[in-house]
Design a protein around this motif. Structure first.
Motif, PDB file in Angstrom:
ATOM      1  N   HIS A 209       0.768  -1.056   0.044  1.00 14.30           N
ATOM      2  CA  HIS A 209      -0.005  -0.071  -0.085  1.00 14.30           C
ATOM      3  C   HIS A 209       0.840   1.152   0.184  1.00 14.30           C
ATOM      4  CE1 HIS A 209      -4.119  -2.159   0.551  1.00 14.30           C
ATOM      5  NE2 HIS A 209      -2.976  -2.913   1.434  1.00 14.30           N
ATOM      6  N   GLY A 210       0.413   2.259  -0.829  1.00 17.59           N
ATOM      7  CA  GLY A 210       1.268   3.467  -0.820  1.00 17.59           C
ATOM      8  C   GLY A 210       2.460   3.578  -1.450  1.00 17.59           C
ATOM      9  N   VAL A 211       2.845   2.797  -2.279  1.00 11.31           N
ATOM     10  CA  VAL A 211       4.023   2.673  -3.161  1.00 11.31           C
ATOM     11  C   VAL A 211       3.842   3.471  -4.370  1.00 11.31           C
ATOM     12  CG1 VAL A 211       4.841   0.484  -1.832  1.00 11.31           C
ATOM     13  CG2 VAL A 211       3.693   0.426  -4.144  1.00 11.31           C
ATOM     14  N   GLY A 212       2.872   3.614  -4.983  1.00  7.63           N
ATOM     15  CA  GLY A 212       2.476   4.441  -6.012  1.00  7.63           C
ATOM     16  C   GLY A 212       3.057   3.601  -7.139  1.00  7.63           C
ATOM     17  N   ASP A 213       3.461   4.265  -8.285  1.00  9.09           N
ATOM     18  CA  ASP A 213       3.768   3.540  -9.552  1.00  9.09           C
ATOM     19  C   ASP A 213       5.222   3.212  -9.604  1.00  9.09           C
ATOM     20  OD1 ASP A 213       4.570   6.173  -9.598  1.00  9.09           O
ATOM     21  OD2 ASP A 213       4.069   6.591 -11.647  1.00  9.09           O
ATOM     22  N   ASP A 214       5.922   2.407  -8.438  1.00 10.71           N
ATOM     23  CA  ASP A 214       7.003   1.988  -8.487  1.00 10.71           C
ATOM     24  C   ASP A 214       7.126   0.663  -9.080  1.00 10.71           C
ATOM     25  OD1 ASP A 214       9.712   1.223  -8.098  1.00 10.71           O
ATOM     26  OD2 ASP A 214       9.637   2.210  -6.047  1.00 10.71           O
ATOM     27  N   PRO A 215       7.506   0.496 -10.450  1.00  9.98           N
ATOM     28  CA  PRO A 215       7.328  -0.652 -11.052  1.00  9.98           C
ATOM     29  C   PRO A 215       8.287  -1.876 -10.603  1.00  9.98           C
ATOM     30  CG  PRO A 215       8.126   0.585 -12.546  1.00  9.98           C
ATOM     31  CD  PRO A 215       7.809   1.341 -11.544  1.00  9.98           C
ATOM     32  N   GLN A 216       9.543  -1.205 -10.311  1.00  8.82           N
ATOM     33  CA  GLN A 216      10.434  -2.357  -9.871  1.00  8.82           C
ATOM     34  C   GLN A 216      10.252  -2.798  -8.557  1.00  8.82           C
ATOM     35  OE1 GLN A 216      13.027  -1.481  -7.452  1.00  8.82           O
ATOM     36  NE2 GLN A 216      13.986  -3.661  -7.690  1.00  8.82           N
ATOM     37  N   TYR A 217       9.840  -2.018  -7.631  1.00 10.79           N
ATOM     38  CA  TYR A 217       9.408  -2.640  -6.221  1.00 10.79           C
ATOM     39  C   TYR A 217       8.601  -3.768  -6.356  1.00 10.79           C
ATOM     40  CZ  TYR A 217       7.120  -2.786  -1.719  1.00 10.79           C
ATOM     41  OH  TYR A 217       6.540  -3.216  -0.469  1.00 10.79           O
ATOM     42  N   ALA A 218       7.533  -3.996  -7.132  1.00 12.32           N
ATOM     43  CA  ALA A 218       6.735  -5.036  -7.330  1.00 12.32           C
ATOM     44  C   ALA A 218       6.843  -5.993  -8.509  1.00 12.32           C
ATOM     45  CB  ALA A 218       5.113  -4.588  -7.150  1.00 12.32           C
ATOM     46  N   ASP A 219       8.138  -6.190  -8.916  1.00 11.15           N
ATOM     47  CA  ASP A 219       8.238  -6.856 -10.182  1.00 11.15           C
ATOM     48  C   ASP A 219       8.468  -8.464  -9.746  1.00 11.15           C
ATOM     49  OD1 ASP A 219      10.985  -6.608  -9.095  1.00 11.15           O
ATOM     50  OD2 ASP A 219      11.628  -5.806 -11.045  1.00 11.15           O
ATOM     51  N   GLY A 220       8.562  -8.634  -8.429  1.00 14.64           N
ATOM     52  CA  GLY A 220       8.850 -10.114  -8.095  1.00 14.64           C
ATOM     53  C   GLY A 220      10.446 -10.269  -7.756  1.00 14.64           C
ATOM     54  N   SER A 221      11.300  -9.388  -7.730  1.00 16.52           N
ATOM     55  CA  SER A 221      12.737  -9.449  -7.570  1.00 16.52           C
ATOM     56  C   SER A 221      12.959  -9.316  -6.105  1.00 16.52           C
ATOM     57  CB  SER A 221      13.540  -8.522  -8.330  1.00 16.52           C
ATOM     58  OG  SER A 221      13.310  -7.043  -7.753  1.00 16.52           O
ATOM     59  N   GLY A 222      11.973  -8.818  -5.173  1.00 17.14           N
ATOM     60  CA  GLY A 222      11.983  -8.894  -3.874  1.00 17.14           C
ATOM     61  C   GLY A 222      13.051  -7.696  -3.585  1.00 17.14           C
ATOM     62  N   SER A 223      13.178  -6.862  -4.395  1.00 18.65           N
ATOM     63  CA  SER A 223      14.137  -5.494  -4.253  1.00 18.65           C
ATOM     64  C   SER A 223      13.403  -4.335  -4.283  1.00 18.65           C
ATOM     65  CB  SER A 223      15.443  -5.800  -5.219  1.00 18.65           C
ATOM     66  OG  SER A 223      15.035  -5.658  -6.462  1.00 18.65           O
ATOM     67  N   ASP A 224      14.139  -3.164  -4.158  1.00 16.64           N
ATOM     68  CA  ASP A 224      13.804  -2.031  -4.122  1.00 16.64           C
ATOM     69  C   ASP A 224      14.801  -1.032  -4.316  1.00 16.64           C
ATOM     70  OD1 ASP A 224      12.069   0.229  -3.948  1.00 16.64           O
ATOM     71  OD2 ASP A 224      12.802   0.771  -2.090  1.00 16.64           O
ATOM     72  N   ILE A 225      14.717  -0.078  -5.191  1.00 18.50           N
ATOM     73  CA  ILE A 225      15.828   0.903  -5.589  1.00 18.50           C
ATOM     74  C   ILE A 225      15.396   2.326  -5.221  1.00 18.50           C
ATOM     75  CG2 ILE A 225      17.295   1.965  -7.628  1.00 18.50           C
ATOM     76  CD1 ILE A 225      17.209  -0.992  -9.085  1.00 18.50           C
ATOM     77  N   VAL A 226      16.316   2.970  -4.461  1.00 21.52           N
ATOM     78  CA  VAL A 226      15.929   4.299  -4.115  1.00 21.52           C
ATOM     79  C   VAL A 226      17.236   5.083  -4.885  1.00 21.52           C
ATOM     80  CG1 VAL A 226      15.757   6.063  -2.341  1.00 21.52           C
ATOM     81  CG2 VAL A 226      14.998   3.513  -2.245  1.00 21.52           C
ATOM     82  N   SER A 227      16.648   6.220  -5.651  1.00 23.01           N
ATOM     83  CA  SER A 227      17.695   7.267  -6.233  1.00 23.01           C
ATOM     84  C   SER A 227      18.128   8.332  -5.313  1.00 23.01           C
ATOM     85  CB  SER A 227      17.110   7.606  -7.505  1.00 23.01           C
ATOM     86  OG  SER A 227      16.937   6.425  -8.350  1.00 23.01           O
ATOM     87  N   TYR A 228      19.192   8.431  -4.944  1.00 21.62           N
ATOM     88  CA  TYR A 228      19.573   9.801  -4.352  1.00 21.62           C
ATOM     89  C   TYR A 228      20.034  10.663  -5.305  1.00 21.62           C
ATOM     90  CZ  TYR A 228      18.772   6.899  -0.056  1.00 21.62           C
ATOM     91  OH  TYR A 228      18.331   6.212   1.030  1.00 21.62           O
ATOM     92  N   ARG A 229      19.645  12.035  -5.023  1.00 17.83           N
ATOM     93  CA  ARG A 229      20.180  13.008  -6.013  1.00 17.83           C
ATOM     94  C   ARG A 229      20.640  14.206  -5.157  1.00 17.83           C
ATOM     95  NH1 ARG A 229      20.203   9.344  -8.737  1.00 17.83           N
ATOM     96  NH2 ARG A 229      19.296   9.009 -10.516  1.00 17.83           N
TER      97      ARG A 229
END
Length: 319
Positions: A209-229
């Motif tokens: 819930h509340g993850v928005g349109d983050d396709p990589q988060y829910a792609d089955g890889s069990g991972s998340d990528i956060v971009s720091y700028r």
């Protein structure tokens, strides 16, 4: 069942007589809690998660990096009760003067394990302070971030729920609405579930819930990528910095403890909570694996090199 709750084991070790936990083994006389803590730590750091710093780029005074966190367990992480949380501490470190100096940070905490901003003050999101935005009132919290560019933003993996009045609650009895559940999904997770025959309600219970349109988060890889700028002042050379990303865990989030110890009733009804407050306020964390009220799960470091310089900062990758 060896998870991340070394906080509880440390409380057992220091206050076993009060909590009724037998320290010495009745057959050998050996105190096994130390071995238990060591086993928990080893299991947590070898089999729980990995952290990788990827795609480091610099352009002028702007530095960009992706941090990938991968869940290595077979369930959502953190699991179980909703007041457990993980978060990423991301640091930019300057070592040009012979010693490490943090010049930018997201996810730092104070001595009590409470998240703070760039000015060292407790973030409003830590205790859900009242917030007015776009003419509407609400409560501050950390949403699921895809891009972080401010020390006030922290990627926290957690479950947050509201009661019937719309206020965040840590009570199991007053849960009415899921606002955020971005706990790291297990590898192989699918929004459709493992089997078409599984009841829809069971499948929906695993949805974030509340993850928005983050396709990589829910792609089955069990991972998340956060971009720091991050854009730094001219006095710092981006190509001479070190990046450090660490995944930390808390078995009891600060807001959970605050809720337990607020408005303790007088008399016998409040005895247990007063006792718990006394024990936890006297729990010694310095020099233990929960030093600073946080437990380190995994991390990664990377030095910026000349090869990382790019003519322009690219947008976040989703793969």
């Amino acid at each position: 069942f060896q998870g991340l709750n070394v906080f509880l084991l440390e409380a057992f070790r220091q206050f076993g007589d009060v909590l009724g936990v037998r320290m010495p083994d009745y057959e050998t006389g050996v105190e096994g809690v130390h071995f238990a803590i060591d086993n928990y730590v080893q299991n947590a750091r070898k089999h729980t998660a990995t952290v990788e710093i990827l795609n480091v780029e610099t352009s002028g005074q702007t530095i960009a990096a992706d941090v990938k966190v991968t869940n290595r367990t077979g369930h959502r992480l953190p699991s179980g009760v909703g007041f457990r949380r993980l978060w990423i501490e991301f640091l930019l470190i300057d070592s040009t003067h012979g010693h490490d100096r943090i010049i930018w940070a997201s996810g730092q905490t104070n001595a009590a394990g409470v998240l703070v901003g760039g000015d060292g003050r407790v973030l409003p999101s830590e205790f859900f302070e009242p917030l007015k935005r776009d003419g509407r009132t609400g409560q501050a919290y950390q949403p699921h971030h895809r891009v972080i560019s401010s020390p006030e933003q922290v990627q926290v993996y957690e479950e947050l729920t509201c009661d019937a009045t719309g206020r965040f609650t840590t009570s199991f009895l007053h849960r009415a609405q899921d606002v955020k559940d971005n706990r790291l999904l297990p590898q192989g997770w699918s929004a459709a579930g493992p089997d078409p025959a599984m009841p829809a309600a069971f499948v929906e219970a695993t949805h974030p819930h509340g993850v928005g349109d983050d396709p990589q988060y829910a792609d089955g890889s069990g991972s998340d990528i956060v971009s720091y700028r991050v854009t730094l002042p001219e006095c710092f050379d981006c190509k001479k910095l070190k990046l450090k990303a660490t995944l930390y865990s808390q078995a009891w989030a600060p807001y959970y403890l605050r809720d337990r110890f607020a408005e303790i009733p007088e008399g016998p009804e409040g005895d247990a909570r007063r006792r718990l407050f006394f024990l936890l306020s006297h729990l010694k964390t310095e020099g233990t694996v929960i030093d600073g009220w946080r437990f380190e799960v995994a991390g990664d470091e990377k030095e910026v090199t000349e090869a990382d310089e790019k003519p322009a900062i690219t947008k976040k990758r989703c793969s």
